[in-house]
Design a protein around this motif. Structure first.
Motif, PDB file in Angstrom:
ATOM      1  N   GLY A 172       0.038  20.649   8.970  1.00 52.92           N
ATOM      2  CA  GLY A 172      -0.579  20.368  10.259  1.00 52.92           C
ATOM      3  C   GLY A 172      -1.817  19.501  10.109  1.00 52.92           C
ATOM      4  N   ARG A 173      -2.592  19.432  11.149  1.00 48.49           N
ATOM      5  CA  ARG A 173      -3.821  18.651  11.136  1.00 48.49           C
ATOM      6  C   ARG A 173      -4.895  19.360  10.305  1.00 48.49           C
ATOM      7  NH1 ARG A 173      -5.331  16.345  17.028  1.00 48.49           N
ATOM      8  NH2 ARG A 173      -6.784  15.222  15.682  1.00 48.49           N
ATOM      9  N   PRO A 174      -5.882  18.612   9.813  1.00 44.35           N
ATOM     10  CA  PRO A 174      -7.014  19.267   9.151  1.00 44.35           C
ATOM     11  C   PRO A 174      -7.678  20.255  10.100  1.00 44.35           C
ATOM     12  CG  PRO A 174      -7.058  16.896   8.760  1.00 44.35           C
ATOM     13  CD  PRO A 174      -6.005  17.139   9.797  1.00 44.35           C
ATOM     14  N   ALA A 175      -8.108  21.397   9.559  1.00 40.43           N
ATOM     15  CA  ALA A 175      -8.737  22.430  10.392  1.00 40.43           C
ATOM     16  C   ALA A 175     -10.239  22.421  10.157  1.00 40.43           C
ATOM     17  CB  ALA A 175      -8.150  23.798  10.080  1.00 40.43           C
ATOM     18  N   ASN A 176     -10.888  21.331  10.523  1.00 43.36           N
ATOM     19  CA  ASN A 176     -12.333  21.227  10.339  1.00 43.36           C
ATOM     20  C   ASN A 176     -13.055  21.701  11.593  1.00 43.36           C
ATOM     21  OD1 ASN A 176     -12.021  20.055   7.773  1.00 43.36           O
ATOM     22  ND2 ASN A 176     -11.712  18.043   8.677  1.00 43.36           N
ATOM     23  N   GLY A 177     -13.071  23.005  11.785  1.00 46.86           N
ATOM     24  CA  GLY A 177     -13.733  23.568  12.959  1.00 46.86           C
ATOM     25  C   GLY A 177     -15.216  23.748  12.714  1.00 46.86           C
ATOM     26  N   LEU A 178     -15.774  24.800  13.282  1.00 51.22           N
ATOM     27  CA  LEU A 178     -17.213  25.042  13.165  1.00 51.22           C
ATOM     28  C   LEU A 178     -17.582  25.760  11.874  1.00 51.22           C
ATOM     29  CD1 LEU A 178     -17.989  26.145  16.821  1.00 51.22           C
ATOM     30  CD2 LEU A 178     -18.463  23.946  15.764  1.00 51.22           C
ATOM     31  N   GLY A 179     -16.605  26.119  11.082  1.00 50.76           N
ATOM     32  CA  GLY A 179     -16.900  26.795   9.828  1.00 50.76           C
ATOM     33  C   GLY A 179     -16.054  28.040   9.651  1.00 50.76           C
ATOM     34  N   ALA A 180     -16.227  28.698   8.533  1.00 52.00           N
ATOM     35  CA  ALA A 180     -15.441  29.884   8.228  1.00 52.00           C
ATOM     36  C   ALA A 180     -15.956  31.095   9.004  1.00 52.00           C
ATOM     37  CB  ALA A 180     -15.485  30.168   6.734  1.00 52.00           C
ATOM     38  N   ASN A 181     -15.054  32.022   9.265  1.00 48.95           N
ATOM     39  CA  ASN A 181     -15.424  33.265   9.939  1.00 48.95           C
ATOM     40  C   ASN A 181     -16.338  34.087   9.030  1.00 48.95           C
ATOM     41  OD1 ASN A 181     -15.320  35.706  11.455  1.00 48.95           O
ATOM     42  ND2 ASN A 181     -13.711  36.414  10.068  1.00 48.95           N
ATOM     43  N   SER A 182     -17.512  34.439   9.533  1.00 43.23           N
ATOM     44  CA  SER A 182     -18.455  35.220   8.731  1.00 43.23           C
ATOM     45  C   SER A 182     -18.749  36.584   9.357  1.00 43.23           C
ATOM     46  CB  SER A 182     -19.773  34.450   8.563  1.00 43.23           C
ATOM     47  OG  SER A 182     -20.358  34.190   9.831  1.00 43.23           O
ATOM     48  N   VAL A 183     -18.085  36.878  10.480  1.00 45.92           N
ATOM     49  CA  VAL A 183     -18.322  38.137  11.177  1.00 45.92           C
ATOM     50  C   VAL A 183     -17.345  39.194  10.699  1.00 45.92           C
ATOM     51  CG1 VAL A 183     -18.433  39.272  13.414  1.00 45.92           C
ATOM     52  CG2 VAL A 183     -19.240  36.911  13.176  1.00 45.92           C
ATOM     53  N   SER A 219     -20.664  12.502  14.329  1.00 43.41           N
ATOM     54  CA  SER A 219     -20.549  11.200  15.001  1.00 43.41           C
ATOM     55  C   SER A 219     -19.600  10.289  14.234  1.00 43.41           C
ATOM     56  CB  SER A 219     -21.927  10.542  15.117  1.00 43.41           C
ATOM     57  OG  SER A 219     -22.441  10.261  13.830  1.00 43.41           O
ATOM     58  N   ALA A 220     -19.146   9.231  14.900  1.00 38.11           N
ATOM     59  CA  ALA A 220     -18.173   8.319  14.287  1.00 38.11           C
ATOM     60  C   ALA A 220     -18.720   7.636  13.040  1.00 38.11           C
ATOM     61  CB  ALA A 220     -17.749   7.273  15.315  1.00 38.11           C
ATOM     62  N   ASP A 221     -20.058   7.473  12.959  1.00 38.50           N
ATOM     63  CA  ASP A 221     -20.640   6.825  11.786  1.00 38.50           C
ATOM     64  C   ASP A 221     -21.215   7.821  10.788  1.00 38.50           C
ATOM     65  OD1 ASP A 221     -22.750   7.695  13.267  1.00 38.50           O
ATOM     66  OD2 ASP A 221     -23.872   5.812  13.229  1.00 38.50           O
ATOM     67  N   SER A 222     -20.871   9.102  10.956  1.00 36.42           N
ATOM     68  CA  SER A 222     -21.346  10.127  10.036  1.00 36.42           C
ATOM     69  C   SER A 222     -20.739   9.924   8.649  1.00 36.42           C
ATOM     70  CB  SER A 222     -20.976  11.519  10.557  1.00 36.42           C
ATOM     71  OG  SER A 222     -21.116  12.489   9.554  1.00 36.42           O
ATOM     72  N   LYS A 223     -21.584   9.921   7.632  1.00 35.27           N
ATOM     73  CA  LYS A 223     -21.095   9.753   6.260  1.00 35.27           C
ATOM     74  C   LYS A 223     -20.201  10.918   5.858  1.00 35.27           C
ATOM     75  CE  LYS A 223     -25.005   6.967   4.624  1.00 35.27           C
ATOM     76  NZ  LYS A 223     -26.119   6.875   3.641  1.00 35.27           N
ATOM     77  N   VAL A 224     -20.529  12.106   6.378  1.00 34.73           N
ATOM     78  CA  VAL A 224     -19.712  13.286   6.082  1.00 34.73           C
ATOM     79  C   VAL A 224     -18.316  13.122   6.662  1.00 34.73           C
ATOM     80  CG1 VAL A 224     -19.452  15.772   6.446  1.00 34.73           C
ATOM     81  CG2 VAL A 224     -21.709  14.804   5.964  1.00 34.73           C
ATOM     82  N   LEU A 225     -18.233  12.682   7.934  1.00 37.40           N
ATOM     83  CA  LEU A 225     -16.934  12.482   8.581  1.00 37.40           C
ATOM     84  C   LEU A 225     -16.144  11.375   7.893  1.00 37.40           C
ATOM     85  CD1 LEU A 225     -14.937  13.107  10.844  1.00 37.40           C
ATOM     86  CD2 LEU A 225     -16.176  11.479  12.296  1.00 37.40           C
ATOM     87  N   ILE A 226     -16.812  10.280   7.579  1.00 33.83           N
ATOM     88  CA  ILE A 226     -16.133   9.165   6.905  1.00 33.83           C
ATOM     89  C   ILE A 226     -15.550   9.622   5.577  1.00 33.83           C
ATOM     90  CG2 ILE A 226     -16.489   6.924   5.796  1.00 33.83           C
ATOM     91  CD1 ILE A 226     -18.585   6.348   7.994  1.00 33.83           C
ATOM     92  N   ARG A 227     -16.307  10.411   4.819  1.00 31.15           N
ATOM     93  CA  ARG A 227     -15.816  10.917   3.538  1.00 31.15           C
ATOM     94  C   ARG A 227     -14.639  11.864   3.751  1.00 31.15           C
ATOM     95  NH1 ARG A 227     -14.805   9.307  -0.887  1.00 31.15           N
ATOM     96  NH2 ARG A 227     -16.858   8.282  -0.863  1.00 31.15           N
ATOM     97  N   GLN A 228     -14.710  12.730   4.765  1.00 34.49           N
ATOM     98  CA  GLN A 228     -13.605  13.639   5.050  1.00 34.49           C
ATOM     99  C   GLN A 228     -12.330  12.868   5.360  1.00 34.49           C
ATOM    100  OE1 GLN A 228     -14.851  16.193   8.265  1.00 34.49           O
ATOM    101  NE2 GLN A 228     -16.077  17.538   6.964  1.00 34.49           N
ATOM    102  N   VAL A 229     -12.455  11.833   6.185  1.00 32.39           N
ATOM    103  CA  VAL A 229     -11.294  11.027   6.567  1.00 32.39           C
ATOM    104  C   VAL A 229     -10.733  10.288   5.360  1.00 32.39           C
ATOM    105  CG1 VAL A 229     -10.530   9.040   7.922  1.00 32.39           C
ATOM    106  CG2 VAL A 229     -11.980  10.797   8.981  1.00 32.39           C
ATOM    107  N   THR A 243      -7.803  13.779  10.855  1.00 32.15           N
ATOM    108  CA  THR A 243      -8.877  14.273  11.718  1.00 32.15           C
ATOM    109  C   THR A 243      -8.451  15.579  12.369  1.00 32.15           C
ATOM    110  OG1 THR A 243      -8.057  12.974  13.596  1.00 32.15           O
ATOM    111  CG2 THR A 243      -9.785  11.975  12.233  1.00 32.15           C
ATOM    112  N   SER A 244      -9.408  16.450  12.596  1.00 33.12           N
ATOM    113  CA  SER A 244      -9.116  17.705  13.290  1.00 33.12           C
ATOM    114  C   SER A 244      -9.178  17.474  14.788  1.00 33.12           C
ATOM    115  CB  SER A 244     -10.109  18.795  12.879  1.00 33.12           C
ATOM    116  OG  SER A 244     -11.424  18.413  13.208  1.00 33.12           O
ATOM    117  N   SER A 245      -8.626  18.406  15.543  1.00 32.33           N
ATOM    118  CA  SER A 245      -8.651  18.317  17.004  1.00 32.33           C
ATOM    119  C   SER A 245      -9.990  18.844  17.516  1.00 32.33           C
ATOM    120  CB  SER A 245      -7.516  19.142  17.598  1.00 32.33           C
ATOM    121  OG  SER A 245      -7.687  20.515  17.272  1.00 32.33           O
ATOM    122  N   GLY A 246     -10.167  18.793  18.828  1.00 27.44           N
ATOM    123  CA  GLY A 246     -11.394  19.301  19.421  1.00 27.44           C
ATOM    124  C   GLY A 246     -11.595  20.781  19.169  1.00 27.44           C
ATOM    125  N   SER A 247     -10.504  21.539  19.076  1.00 29.82           N
ATOM    126  CA  SER A 247     -10.605  22.974  18.809  1.00 29.82           C
ATOM    127  C   SER A 247     -10.607  23.281  17.323  1.00 29.82           C
ATOM    128  CB  SER A 247      -9.429  23.714  19.463  1.00 29.82           C
ATOM    129  OG  SER A 247      -8.217  23.380  18.812  1.00 29.82           O
TER     130      SER A 247
END
Length: 222
Positions: free
Chosen positions: A87-98, A113-123, A152-156
């Protein structure tokens, strides 16, 4: 004085009756009616759009799943199990810690953001992995063939679907890993491709869990 006490008692009694009636109507009758209608008319959706296989619930058609190999010693991130459609990458808000009993990805976008170095590296890393994983003897994937939803991950962060292009890109690898013909796997993807909702909303899509369950059944017959 007696009249005042009597009036107060009447008001309290009326208030108590109103509370009991409203509790009964809104807290008991209304929920039961709504639940009954939902179970009668929308049973599958009311219960979480469950997907069943071999007589048990294996997931929901609304939530994506990971198809990974068990973690090896020293690994922090498991390798993808390449005999299954991914499936798509699951780059959400992070791992469950609760509730750490469940290895969940929290629903939500990365907000990078579209010019984020982190996002560019992930892609870039995701694209390289897609090219490497799906290139098999006699069939090489080019970076230009990799669709956006593969990297890329989805909005969710939990999208259960992939594009037909991404599903088709995985066909040769799936065929090789499962001992199936390319044409057989292509037909499988085509049979599980859904069109736009009502013919004009959204994009064509393939539910990965449903596709992999069909692949499991198909592979078992060969």
């Amino acid at each position: 004085m007696n009249n005042s006490v009597t009036n107060t008692a009447r008001l309290l009694g009326a208030g108590l009756r109103a509370l009991l009636v409203l509790t009964l109507v809104t807290g008991v009758i209304y929920p039961l009616v709504v639940t009954g209608i939902a179970q009668a008319l929308f049973h599958n959706k009311a219960n979480g759009s469950e997907i069943r296989a071999d007589g048990k619930v294996v997931g929901s058609s609304l939530i994506g799943q990971s198809y990974n190999l068990p973690l090896k010693k020293g690994q922090e991130t498991p390798d993808a199990d390449l005999k299954w459609f991914q499936g798509r990458p699951a780059n959400g808000l992070g791992a469950n810690s609760v509730n750490t009993q469940y290895k969940l990805i929290l629903s939500g976008a990365t907000n990078l953001s579209a010019d984020s170095k982190v996002l560019i590296r992930q892609v870039e890393d995701a694209k390289a992995a897609v090219v490497k994983d799906n290139s098999v003897p006699g069939y090489t994937i080019k970076p230009s063939q990799v669709p956006a939803d593969a990297v890329t991950s989805s909005g969710s962060g939990l999208d259960p679907n992939i594009s037909p292009d991404y599903a088709e890109l995985q066909v040769h690898r799936i065929a090789a890993k499962n001992g199936l013909s390319v044409s057989t796997v292509e037909t499988l993807v085509k049979d599980h491709t859904e069109g736009r909702t009502l013919g004009f909303m959204g994009d064509p899509r393939v539910n990965v869990l449903e596709l992999d369950l069909a692949l499991k059944d198909l592979a078992a017959k060969h």
